[in-house]
Every structure is written in structure tokens, then in C-alpha cells.
Design a protein around this motif. Structure first.
Motif, PDB file in Angstrom:
ATOM      1  N   VAL A 227     -30.599   8.326  59.262  1.00 55.35           N
ATOM      2  CA  VAL A 227     -28.962   8.653  58.873  1.00 55.35           C
ATOM      3  C   VAL A 227     -28.248   7.775  59.839  1.00 55.35           C
ATOM      4  CG1 VAL A 227     -29.406  11.137  58.809  1.00 55.35           C
ATOM      5  CG2 VAL A 227     -29.524  10.188  61.131  1.00 55.35           C
ATOM      6  N   THR A 228     -26.978   7.669  59.499  1.00 52.84           N
ATOM      7  CA  THR A 228     -26.207   6.546  60.449  1.00 52.84           C
ATOM      8  C   THR A 228     -25.495   7.213  61.624  1.00 52.84           C
ATOM      9  OG1 THR A 228     -25.156   5.918  57.939  1.00 52.84           O
ATOM     10  CG2 THR A 228     -23.956   5.400  59.919  1.00 52.84           C
ATOM     11  N   GLY A 229     -26.353   6.836  62.352  1.00 50.06           N
ATOM     12  CA  GLY A 229     -26.076   7.346  63.972  1.00 50.06           C
ATOM     13  C   GLY A 229     -26.185   8.869  64.248  1.00 50.06           C
ATOM     14  N   VAL A 230     -25.706   9.071  65.420  1.00 50.18           N
ATOM     15  CA  VAL A 230     -25.643  10.449  65.848  1.00 50.18           C
ATOM     16  C   VAL A 230     -24.458  11.396  65.349  1.00 50.18           C
ATOM     17  CG1 VAL A 230     -25.401  11.989  67.759  1.00 50.18           C
ATOM     18  CG2 VAL A 230     -26.411   9.752  67.981  1.00 50.18           C
ATOM     19  N   LEU A 231     -24.836  12.291  64.634  1.00 49.77           N
ATOM     20  CA  LEU A 231     -23.827  13.023  63.806  1.00 49.77           C
ATOM     21  C   LEU A 231     -23.214  14.098  64.601  1.00 49.77           C
ATOM     22  CD1 LEU A 231     -25.887  12.993  60.515  1.00 49.77           C
ATOM     23  CD2 LEU A 231     -23.996  11.297  61.199  1.00 49.77           C
ATOM     24  N   THR A 232     -22.008  14.659  64.129  1.00 48.90           N
ATOM     25  CA  THR A 232     -21.438  15.854  64.665  1.00 48.90           C
ATOM     26  C   THR A 232     -22.496  17.390  64.889  1.00 48.90           C
ATOM     27  OG1 THR A 232     -20.558  16.263  62.572  1.00 48.90           O
ATOM     28  CG2 THR A 232     -18.956  15.398  64.453  1.00 48.90           C
ATOM     29  N   CYS A 233     -23.500  17.177  63.992  1.00 48.52           N
ATOM     30  CA  CYS A 233     -24.528  18.232  64.065  1.00 48.52           C
ATOM     31  C   CYS A 233     -25.720  17.772  63.114  1.00 48.52           C
ATOM     32  CB  CYS A 233     -24.098  19.617  63.789  1.00 48.52           C
ATOM     33  SG  CYS A 233     -23.902  19.971  61.964  1.00 48.52           S
ATOM     34  N   ILE A 403     -15.033  28.749  70.882  1.00 50.81           N
ATOM     35  CA  ILE A 403     -16.551  28.791  70.654  1.00 50.81           C
ATOM     36  C   ILE A 403     -16.971  30.370  70.122  1.00 50.81           C
ATOM     37  CG2 ILE A 403     -18.915  28.569  71.310  1.00 50.81           C
ATOM     38  CD1 ILE A 403     -18.166  26.011  72.784  1.00 50.81           C
ATOM     39  N   PHE A 404     -16.360  31.188  71.454  1.00 50.20           N
ATOM     40  CA  PHE A 404     -16.910  32.632  71.262  1.00 50.20           C
ATOM     41  C   PHE A 404     -15.897  33.438  70.347  1.00 50.20           C
ATOM     42  CE2 PHE A 404     -18.677  31.133  75.294  1.00 50.20           C
ATOM     43  CZ  PHE A 404     -19.889  31.155  75.101  1.00 50.20           C
ATOM     44  N   SER A 405     -14.830  33.013  70.297  1.00 55.54           N
ATOM     45  CA  SER A 405     -14.004  33.879  69.007  1.00 55.54           C
ATOM     46  C   SER A 405     -14.585  33.489  67.844  1.00 55.54           C
ATOM     47  CB  SER A 405     -12.665  33.476  69.251  1.00 55.54           C
ATOM     48  OG  SER A 405     -12.306  32.308  68.960  1.00 55.54           O
ATOM     49  N   GLU A 435     -26.203  29.990  60.758  1.00 56.74           N
ATOM     50  CA  GLU A 435     -24.756  30.424  60.572  1.00 56.74           C
ATOM     51  C   GLU A 435     -23.873  30.067  61.685  1.00 56.74           C
ATOM     52  OE1 GLU A 435     -23.657  31.821  58.216  1.00 56.74           O
ATOM     53  OE2 GLU A 435     -21.579  32.665  58.909  1.00 56.74           O
ATOM     54  N   VAL A 436     -24.470  30.149  62.919  1.00 55.67           N
ATOM     55  CA  VAL A 436     -23.597  29.747  64.260  1.00 55.67           C
ATOM     56  C   VAL A 436     -23.224  28.205  64.075  1.00 55.67           C
ATOM     57  CG1 VAL A 436     -23.729  29.388  66.715  1.00 55.67           C
ATOM     58  CG2 VAL A 436     -24.472  31.521  65.746  1.00 55.67           C
ATOM     59  N   ILE A 437     -24.091  27.431  63.756  1.00 56.39           N
ATOM     60  CA  ILE A 437     -23.741  25.800  63.601  1.00 56.39           C
ATOM     61  C   ILE A 437     -22.887  25.732  62.574  1.00 56.39           C
ATOM     62  CG2 ILE A 437     -24.859  23.637  63.186  1.00 56.39           C
ATOM     63  CD1 ILE A 437     -26.205  24.724  65.902  1.00 56.39           C
ATOM     64  N   LYS A 438     -22.955  26.352  61.423  1.00 55.69           N
ATOM     65  CA  LYS A 438     -22.234  26.170  60.460  1.00 55.69           C
ATOM     66  C   LYS A 438     -20.755  26.464  60.797  1.00 55.69           C
ATOM     67  CE  LYS A 438     -25.241  26.756  56.508  1.00 55.69           C
ATOM     68  NZ  LYS A 438     -25.864  27.650  55.648  1.00 55.69           N
ATOM     69  N   ARG A 439     -20.571  27.765  61.396  1.00 53.11           N
ATOM     70  CA  ARG A 439     -19.235  28.246  61.562  1.00 53.11           C
ATOM     71  C   ARG A 439     -18.430  27.179  62.852  1.00 53.11           C
ATOM     72  NH1 ARG A 439     -19.101  34.546  62.833  1.00 53.11           N
ATOM     73  NH2 ARG A 439     -20.554  35.332  61.405  1.00 53.11           N
ATOM     74  N   LEU A 440     -19.385  26.853  63.993  1.00 56.59           N
ATOM     75  CA  LEU A 440     -18.740  25.989  64.864  1.00 56.59           C
ATOM     76  C   LEU A 440     -18.431  24.578  64.406  1.00 56.59           C
ATOM     77  CD1 LEU A 440     -21.227  26.945  67.850  1.00 56.59           C
ATOM     78  CD2 LEU A 440     -18.714  27.529  67.556  1.00 56.59           C
ATOM     79  N   LYS A 442     -17.489  24.047  61.507  1.00 56.69           N
ATOM     80  CA  LYS A 442     -15.921  24.141  60.816  1.00 56.69           C
ATOM     81  C   LYS A 442     -14.889  24.487  61.685  1.00 56.69           C
ATOM     82  CE  LYS A 442     -14.639  26.793  56.512  1.00 56.69           C
ATOM     83  NZ  LYS A 442     -15.126  27.983  55.947  1.00 56.69           N
ATOM     84  N   THR A 443     -14.953  25.221  62.715  1.00 56.10           N
ATOM     85  CA  THR A 443     -14.114  25.078  63.687  1.00 56.10           C
ATOM     86  C   THR A 443     -13.658  23.900  64.428  1.00 56.10           C
ATOM     87  OG1 THR A 443     -14.839  27.400  64.268  1.00 56.10           O
ATOM     88  CG2 THR A 443     -13.356  26.444  65.936  1.00 56.10           C
ATOM     89  N   PHE A 444     -14.603  23.128  64.776  1.00 58.59           N
ATOM     90  CA  PHE A 444     -14.249  21.942  65.569  1.00 58.59           C
ATOM     91  C   PHE A 444     -14.105  20.847  64.824  1.00 58.59           C
ATOM     92  CE2 PHE A 444     -16.077  24.625  68.775  1.00 58.59           C
ATOM     93  CZ  PHE A 444     -14.995  24.636  69.616  1.00 58.59           C
TER      94      PHE A 444
END
Ligand code: ADP
Ligand code: ASP
Ligand code: MG
Length: 446
Positions: A227-233, A403-405, A435-440, A442-444
Motif C-alpha cells: 500500500v502507499t504508505g501509512v493510511l488514515t485507517c 468521537i463519542f457522538s 462499523e466503528v472504524i467506518k463511522r469514525l 467518515k466523521t474525520f
């Protein structure tokens, strides 16, 4: 320059790697390679087969992998090289067969045999890569990493002895580099003072490269992967994850420790010790810059840079009225984990209880038995740690609430914030982590 398993998975990949090395020829590179993709897993499976049933079946199961090596040699090297590689492979096969037989007869300690067997993945790939590079006129020379990386005797997860390793790496590699040679070594493997083969833990080739780079005070440690580097997740969860241009050592260390598989957790330390930049880049797309990991990095507008996660986490909760206002309780608790050499990842306390998470549950039963002397113990399996990383997270209001909202309907069992200025860590059920990773994400990173 370290190349991971998928960077040397077949002939096309080997050819790409040789070209990438050729491109760095002027910079006196040292090459570290992993085993070909899936070979370490197959060697471990063969070890298990020999342990449980039959060493002949175990050896046979490796044939397709031996064949993959020969195929690369047929496609990319000349007749003489092919002959010499085939000879090397036949010898290795005999030695692996002998080791597997010892496993079934239990004629040596099993952990020691396991490391000896598994080391053939890197022994063979480094030999093959040396030949493939020679075939395009690079002046490569295979060097046995076991002669350079000296470790303790913790088979399967050995710790290098730095002073000795540093001395040997310099003594062996510097003259060779000065002579215009390009040393090629297998990652992941080392040896004890008495010469027994050890391994540095799964994914340990990154660590080997960092150790060698640090010993040579190299200008850059390059980790070439798929992969090209360290990714956002993790891109296996969010395919749109983006490459980070830069990261600090601290951010990268937290991400690696909490599951970003792209870097072995111990890779950063040798780089930190000598302030060497680490570049993570893609052997399938060598023109892309990838990620630079540097002593310091900037804070970004969003603050959050990446989200890592680690599954298979067990939570232990110890409650005891004795803890109320008493000192010595924590010390007694930690001593138990120290005795069983078990690492605690996340910890959180109240007046009368402590919750903590473990990744390694090898000694769980024994630990619980001892913990029960201190208080009541609850165990919760199948959890995941989520780690949100970014320089300046601790000093930023609003990120925690964001994060928590975002995951307000999901139960969170443990939160750790503020211990490090760059991360916020919490625990959720394993079934919900994607699901948690996907939502976070999307938020950030929308
Ligand atoms: P190699 O064989 O090159 O050592 P690994 O499989 O060990 O490669 O590591 C690369 C993989 O790490 C990627 O294919 C990706 O699926 C995974 N990964 C997990 N988290 C991240 C992240 N934050 N950034 C990049 N890759 C990640
Ligand atoms: N080949 C080893 C593994 O699969 C080491 C590595 O690839 O880094 O774990
Ligand atoms: Mg890896």
C-alpha cells in the motif's frame, strides 16, 4: 530498503523489486527481504502438522512453495544461477525435513525447532532476490542475517542485543558497501550468542531493517509494502483510506502498536534512537512518495490523522474493597503480570476496581488464579482496541466529543485519554469494530 512478503510474491514482484533497488544503486543501499508471501504461514503449518501427526506429510505440504521459488528463478535468472539456486533449495529441503522429523520425535525443544524451520522462508527469499538482482547486473551479495542480529533466547519473539548487533552489522556490512556491493539479507531472523536461530516475531522484517539501518546510521529506512504508505485507517475496512504525507515517530509508534499492520510495533525505536527518517512506500507503485515518518510532524486542522485497531483483546476487571485508599495494591497487581511476562495494553481505574486489556492470553489461566487472591475477577473476551492518533489530540477540546457522538449507540468498555498527547484509545466489542472504524473515518476524513 525492506521488501515485505507481497513485494516478493511472484516473478513479476521480484522483477519490480530488482528495478527499485537498481534505482537506488547510487545511494549504497542495503536490502532486507521478507519470505515470499504466505511462506511463513506454510512453514508454521508444516511445523504444526509434524507436531501433531506426521513429518512426511508436513514436508510434502511445502512442495508448492518450493515450486514457487523455482518458478521465479526460471523466469528471471540464467541457467547457471538456476542450477545453483536449485542446489540451495534441495539442501534447504533436506534440512527442513530433518528439522520436521525432530519435531515429531521431540528430539529438541519445540520452540527452538519452530524458529529454525520458519527461518527458511527468509533464507530462501534472500538468496533468490540476490540472484534476481545479479541477473540485471547489480552487485548484490547475500549475507546471513543470523550472523549479524544477536538476540536473547526468547524463541518466536526474540529481543536483539543492540551493542553486539550494531558492532557486527558495521563490521560485516560497511566494508562490503564501501566495495560497491549491495548486501541482501533476510529479515525476521537472528541467532543467539550460541548460534541457535531465533525470530523477532511475526512481521519482524521491518524491525530487522530498522536495526540494520540504525547500526549503519543510514540516511533513510525504507519500508516497501503493498500500500502507499501509512493510511488514515486499514484499507481493508475503508477502501478510500488516504495516504498520510508525514507522521511523527510517536504517532507512528502508537499506530503500529495498536494494530496498523503496515509497521511492526518495534520498527520505530531504532530509528528514534538515531533520528533516522522512515519512509513507507508501495513496491507496486514505486513513483508514489508514500509516508515520511520523522522526529516531529505538524498538527493538522482536523487533529486526527489515523485510526488503528486491534482485535482479539481480552478485558480483565479486578474489583476489591481492599483497594480503597490503600497503596501497594497496584504494585501487587502489576507484579502478577510481570511474573507471567504479559503486557497490559490499556488500563483504567476507579476507587475499587481496575480494568485492563490483554492481547496475549497464553498465561491467562495462571494470571486469573493469582488475581483472585487480590479480589473478584471478571473476564470478557472478543474485544477490540480502537486507537485514534494525531499530534496534539490531548490538548484539543472537541475531538473526544466528536468521537463519542459518532458512535453514541455503541457500548464502550474502557477509555484511555491523556496518557499520551497523540492518542485516544478505547475498547469496543470485536463484532462492532468495523462499523466503528467506518463511522469514525467518515466523521474525520470525509
Ligand atoms: P508487508 O508484507 O509488506 O510487511 P503487511 O501485510 O505486513 O505488509 O502490511 C501492509 C498491510 O497493512 C496493508 O496491506 C494493509 O492492509 C494493512 N494496514 C493496516 N492498517 C494500515 C494503515 N493504517 N495504513 C496502511 N496499511 C495498513
Ligand atoms: N515472514 C515473516 C512473517 O510473515 C516476517 C515478515 O514478513 O516481516 O511474519
Ligand atoms: Mg509486515
Amino acid at each position: 530498503m525492506k521488501f515485505g512478503g507481497t513485494s516478493v510474491q511472484d516473478a513479476a514482484a521480484f522483477a519490480r523489486v530488482a528495478e527499485i533497488v537498481a534505482g537506488e544503486r547510487e545511494n549504497s543501499p542495503v536490502v532486507v527481504t521478507s519470505a515470499m508471501a504466505r511462506v511463513t504461514d506454510s512453514l508454521l503449518a508444516a511445523f504444526e502438522t509434524a507436531r501433531k501427526d506426521n513429518f512426511e506429510t508436513a514436508l510434502l505440504s511445502l512442495d508448492p512453495n518450493f515450486e514457487r521459488h523455482l518458478e521465479v528463478s526460471r523466469e528471471l535468472t540464467n541457467d547457471e544461477q538456476q542450477k545453483s539456486f536449485r542446489r540451495e533449495l534441495e539442501l534447504s529441503k533436506k534440512e527442513i525435513g530433518d528439522l520436521l522429523e525432530r519435531v515429531s520425535r521431540r528430539s529438541l525443544p519445540l520452540q527452538m525447532l519452530k524458529d529454525a524451520i520458519v527461518s527458511y522462508g527468509e533464507q530462501l527469499s534472500s538468496r533468490l532476490l540476490t540472484e534476481v538482482c545479479c541477473a540485471i547486473n547489480l552487485n548484490t551479495r547475500q549475507v546471513d542475517a543470523r550472523r549479524l542480529i544477536v538476540t536473547d533466547e526468547e524463541y518466536g519473539a526474540a529481543t536483539p542485543v543492540w551493542n553486539e548487533t550494531e558492532k557486527l552489522v558495521r563490521l560485516e556490512l560497511q566494508p562490503s558497501i564501501d566495495n560497491g556491493e549491495i548486501p541482501v539479507l533476510g529479515g525476521f531472523i537472528g541467532a543467539t550468542y550460541s548460534g541457535e536461530t531465533t525470530t523477532l516475531g511475526r512481521g519482524g522484517s521491518d524491525y530487522s531493517a530498522a536495526l540494520i539501518g540504525a547500526a549503519l546510521r543510514t540516511g533513510e529506512i525504507q519500508i516497501w509494502t503493498d500500500v502507499t504508505g501509512v493510511l488514515t485507517c486499514d484499507p481493508r475496512i475503508v477502501p478510500e483510506a488516504r495516504t498520510l504525507k508525514t507522521l511523527s515517530y510517536e504517532e507512528a509508534a502508537e499506530l503500529a502498536y495498536f494494530g496498523a499492520k503496515v509497521l511492526h510495533p518495534k520498527t520505530i525505536q531504532p530509528a528514534v534512537d538515531f533520528s533516522i527518517p522512515v519512509r513507507v512506500c508501495n513496491s507496486h507503485k514505486p513513483d508514489e512518495r508514500g509516508t515520511m515518518i520523522l522526529p516531529k510532524s505538524e498538527t493538522t486542522r482536523r487533529k486526527v490523522k489515523s485510526i488503528a485497531h486491534k482485535t482479539g483483546i481480552t478485558i480483565l476487571r479486578i474489583s476489591s474493597a481492599r483497594m480503597l485508599g490503600s497503596y501497594g495494591f497496584m504494585s501487587a497487581l502489576f507484579q502478577i503480570f510481570e511474573r507471567y511476562r504479559t503486557v497490559i495494553d490499556v488500563i483504567s481505574t476507579s476507587e475499587v476496581s481496575v480494568s485492563l486489556t490483554l492481547d496475549d492470553t497464553t498465561s491467562l489461566d495462571a494470571i486469573i488464579k493469582e488475581l483472585k487472591r487480590l479480589g473478584e475477577v471478571e473476564i470478557e473476551t472478543n474485544n477490540a482496541v480502537v486507537c485514534v492518533v494525531g499530534e496534539g489530540l490531548r490538548g484539543t477540546s472537541g475531538v473526544a466529543s466528536q468521537i463519542f457522538s459518532t458512535i453514541s449507540d455503541i457500548n464502550i468498555s474502557l477509555i484511555s485519554h491523556g496518557a499520551s498527547s497523540v492518542n485516544m484509545t478505547f475498547v469496543v466489542k470485536e463484532a462492532q469494530v468495523k462499523e466503528v472504524i467506518k463511522r469514525l473515518h467518515k466523521t474525520f476524513f470525509k
